[in-house]
Design an enzyme around this catalytic site. Structure first.
Site, PDB file in Angstrom:
ATOM      1  N   LYS A   1       2.191  -3.333   6.573  1.00 51.08           N
ATOM      2  CA  LYS A   1       2.455  -3.514   5.133  1.00 51.08           C
ATOM      3  C   LYS A   1       3.951  -3.383   4.835  1.00 51.08           C
ATOM      4  O   LYS A   1       4.501  -4.129   4.022  1.00 51.08           O
ATOM      5  CB  LYS A   1       1.640  -2.501   4.312  1.00 51.08           C
ATOM      6  CG  LYS A   1       0.165  -2.855   4.232  1.00 51.08           C
ATOM      7  CD  LYS A   1      -0.048  -4.154   3.457  1.00 51.08           C
ATOM      8  CE  LYS A   1      -1.463  -4.667   3.519  1.00 51.08           C
ATOM      9  NZ  LYS A   1      -1.635  -5.975   2.861  1.00 51.08           N
TER      10      LYS A   1
ATOM     11  N   SER B   1       0.832  -1.212   0.000  1.00 54.88           N
ATOM     12  CA  SER B   1       0.000   0.000   0.000  1.00 54.88           C
ATOM     13  C   SER B   1       0.861   1.255   0.000  1.00 54.88           C
ATOM     14  O   SER B   1       1.982   1.257   0.533  1.00 54.88           O
ATOM     15  CB  SER B   1      -0.850  -0.020   1.268  1.00 54.88           C
ATOM     16  OG  SER B   1      -1.453   1.229   1.490  1.00 54.88           O
TER      17      SER B   1
ATOM     18  N   TYR C   1      -1.417   0.029  10.460  1.00 54.04           N
ATOM     19  CA  TYR C   1      -1.730  -0.607   9.173  1.00 54.04           C
ATOM     20  C   TYR C   1      -0.539  -0.481   8.214  1.00 54.04           C
ATOM     21  O   TYR C   1      -0.059  -1.477   7.655  1.00 54.04           O
ATOM     22  CB  TYR C   1      -2.982   0.029   8.555  1.00 54.04           C
ATOM     23  CG  TYR C   1      -3.154  -0.390   7.117  1.00 54.04           C
ATOM     24  CD1 TYR C   1      -3.542  -1.684   6.801  1.00 54.04           C
ATOM     25  CD2 TYR C   1      -2.866   0.485   6.072  1.00 54.04           C
ATOM     26  CE1 TYR C   1      -3.646  -2.094   5.479  1.00 54.04           C
ATOM     27  CE2 TYR C   1      -2.970   0.093   4.757  1.00 54.04           C
ATOM     28  CZ  TYR C   1      -3.359  -1.197   4.465  1.00 54.04           C
ATOM     29  OH  TYR C   1      -3.438  -1.600   3.155  1.00 54.04           O
TER      30      TYR C   1
END
Ligand code: WQD
Length: 322
Positions: free
Chosen positions: A145, A117, A141
């Site tokens: 990633k 991402s 988050y």
């Protein structure tokens, strides 16, 4: 090639499955159906229902289906939730990936495409984000990633697996109404929800240092994202050990502001959009736009759809919530 597509019953995953099978590849979906839906998986594609934390089931699936490559999309993806439940995010997104890589190496799988991402960049201070822009995630988050990318690259180098980390920018739209994103966590569905409830959509801040004061993003059609996976998967399987490890931005290289999005949504939906400007949402960077040069040079991939097509297709698949 037979590709194990984890998260293949999800919004992006179900598009990847269709793009892969449409290009003549065999696919097996592996999904815990926590947010995925079995009815998104085509009838002729096997669906294994299980968690990426279930290492024995992963190995069995790889062996039983003769899996030769993996596209790994199964993950938790809500930024706000990741701040509240970081241990859960690390477990699902990092431990789940570590176990999967273990099964990949044990099962002699040679190609691995990882769904990463733009969140790995955090709040980049550049006009166009290249793959060399420093990775400084600003929430758990994004951290999971980035950790995931490191795991993928290190395992690939150590055990001879060709790998690709694909950094998606702001994914939107749908290839068909039944494949539309059912979550209301991003700008387009959040605006649709307000409009269909007869309320004003919200602009989270209009005092950013951008041309119209609202945040600028690089929106990318999910069908273009899906095609990028096919190109990456084929590149890895064709080049084998010589493919090395790729890290690629998947974006359009074009910035669109929140205000511009609101205007286009008004045009497409026919709803008069009179947005209400509220406070900034904490953690929103003013501008995040990809340089898509490396993916064009490496895979010959380029986005085909514009923002209008994303809004139109998302609107076709929109079902108002109660
Ligand atoms: C876009 C812009 C908002 C809703 C997030 C994750 C990112 C990635 C994609 C997974 C922002 C503004 C939004 C609204 C608004 N996720 N906005 N009113 O925050 O760029 O990216 O999703 O990989 O990691 O952070 O996307 O769609 O939430 O917001 O003004 O009702 O729209 O402030 O500027 P974001 P988004």
């Amino acid at each position: 090639m037979t590709w194990l597509i984890t998260g293949g019953a999800g919004y992006i995953g179900s598009h990847v499955v269709r793009a892969m099978t449409g290009a003549g590849e065999r696919a097996v979906v592996y999904d815990d159906l926590s947010t995925g839906r079995a009815d998104r998986v085509p009838a002729d594609v096997p669906l294994v229902t299980g968690s990426t934390l279930d290492r024995p089931l992963l190995s069995r699936t790889i062996a039983e289906h003769g899996v030769t490559g993996v596209v790994h999309l199964a993950a938790k993806k809500q930024v706000g939730e990741s701040v509240e439940l970081p241990l859960h995010y690390y477990r699902e997104n990092v431990e789940g990936l570590r176990g999967l890589l273990d099964a990949v190496v044990a099962g002699d799988v040679r190609s691995f495409v990882f769904s990463s991402s733009a969140a790995v960049y955090g709040s980049p201070d550049v006009d166009l984000v290249t793959e060399e822009t420093p990775t400084l995630p600003i929430n758990p988050y994004g951290e999971t990633k980035l950790t995931g990318e490191w795991l993928v690259r290190a395992a690939g180098r150590a055990y001879g697996v060709a790998t690709a980390n694909l950094r998606y920018f702001n994914v939107a739209g749908a290839a068909a109404p039944e494949l539309a994103d059912t979550g209301v966590f991003n700008l387009i569905p959040m605006v649709f929800e307000k409009l269909t409830a007869g309320r004003a959509p919200l602009v989270f801040g209009a005092d950013y240092p951008t041309p119209d004061g609202t945040c600028v993003r690089d929106y990318i059609h999910v069908s273009d994202i899906a095609r990028a996976h096919v190109a990456a998967a084929r590149h890895l399987s064709a080049a084998g050990g010589d493919a090395g490890d790729l890290t690629l931005n998947i974006g359009r290289g074009e910035g669109v502001s929140v205000r511009e999005m609101m205007d286009l949504i008004a045009e497409v939906t026919g709803h008069a959009v009179e947005p209400l400007v509220t406070d900034r949402r904490p953690g929103d960077p003013p501008r995040v736009v990809a340089s898509a040069d490396r993916v064009a040079a490496t895979l010959g991939w380029k986005a085909q759809y514009g923002v209008r097509a994303m809004i139109e297709s998302a609107w076709s698949g929109w079902t108002p919530r109660n």
